[in-house]
Design an enzyme around this catalytic site. Sequence first.
Site, PDB file in Angstrom:
ATOM      1  N   ASP A   1     -47.215  33.765 -44.104  1.00 46.11           N
ATOM      2  CA  ASP A   1     -46.930  34.848 -43.169  1.00 46.11           C
ATOM      3  C   ASP A   1     -47.028  34.371 -41.726  1.00 46.11           C
ATOM      4  OD1 ASP A   1     -49.629  34.393 -43.451  1.00 46.11           O
ATOM      5  OD2 ASP A   1     -50.184  36.492 -43.722  1.00 46.11           O
ATOM      6  N   GLN A   2     -48.114  33.670 -41.419  1.00 45.74           N
ATOM      7  CA  GLN A   2     -48.296  33.170 -40.068  1.00 45.74           C
ATOM      8  C   GLN A   2     -47.242  32.121 -39.720  1.00 45.74           C
ATOM      9  OE1 GLN A   2     -52.283  31.891 -39.274  1.00 45.74           O
ATOM     10  NE2 GLN A   2     -52.027  31.954 -37.074  1.00 45.74           N
TER      11      GLN A   2
END
Length: 441
Positions: free
Chosen positions: A271-272
């Site tokens: 996600d990051q």
Amino acid sequence: MSEQYYVVQVGLSTAVLTWYGIIWSIGLLGCWTARTRYRSPRSPSFPSTLPSSTPGVSILRPLKGLDINLSENLESSFKQDYPSFEILFSIADEEDEALPVVRELISEYPNVNARVIIGDEEVGANPKVNNLMRSYNEATYDILWVLDSNVSVAPGTLTRAVAMLIGPSASQAIPPQRRIALVHHVPFAISNEASFGTQVEEAFLNTNHAKMYIAINAVAVDSCVMGKSNLFRRSDLERLDGTLVRQQHHESKNSRRGRGLAAFGRFIAEDQMIGLALWHELDLRHGLSCDVAYNALGAMNLSDYIRRRIRWIRVRKHMILLATLLEPFTESVMLGAITATSLRFLTGISFWMFLPAHFLLWTLVDLDVYASLAGHPLPRVKWQSFLVAWVVRELLAFPIWLLAMVGNEVEWRGRRYRVLRNGEGERVLPKASVDRLLALL
């Protein structure tokens, strides 16, 4: 005390007080932004910024096992008041306990386009990405909304997220702005669990984490994304390879890692990395929605909480080392201690005059952030348990950080991984498994 030593002490103390002011400015920005963004009335379900023909959205929900409140979490996807969407439930194993829950919901909502996709596709060490690959490839629409299985959302969340994603366009903005490529939601923990680790996690997510997450996104100098609820375009992801190198400098070259979601299977925190790649490779920005992602917490003891925090600090230190090194000096205990020492040296103010005021104001700001996200102040029945959990969280922040900095292995959903450069991960087999593998060679 020599004059040279005195000058150094003055310089260090002044630097500490300056840093203290910076951290308080960030905290107050997070508090103020939380008030303005989450306490204001939500926009109408169908805002005027949406075009007459709304774009379709594919909601992707990766599943594994029976998460807490699973049926209620998944049902919130069916209740979205958006005219055109589909729901794809990704399950790696047809024996998964989540499957009967999903099938029951699909039968309850026959008018919603929802289906189950069973089977994963291994593209890297990240099991979530592997689980999502088939749904990602089979999704009907370009706009994808990835929602974790322990998250529920309000009915108007999708409409407001799409409105933020598609308009107004960068060319219409004054002054011109980079296009929004990802819309995300701040997590708000909800739990009825009496287990102490769960209470500590809830206190952390709903105060300090939310405050800093909101503030960093308000400043928007770089990507800061948590993957509980993310909306983006597949067409944008298909241009990414996870190298974080600006596209015009290398888009003519064939990436050895591939592009699209598969390129992020090698990362533990996909996600990051997706957020960073959109920001740095395509020079696009993010939008933090006015809705929250309600994160249902299951039972955790204190050891579970500590292992969870160690896991993500170890991942983060391989991705953003400087911010991770500075993290202890943004926490209330360490920051308060070094500031009290500096203040005493410069002004003679005692620890016991400064520290009570410091912790009182810090607590009040955190509780105000909680009230903004929850829509109401902390209930009186939760005051004692919540504040005890909050104090324990603050006291454990530095010891947890120390433990996280001296190792590189993490445990995630019963499997062990070694965190590598840039947050990539590799599976670490148990010793017995290694011995069996060597015996077969």
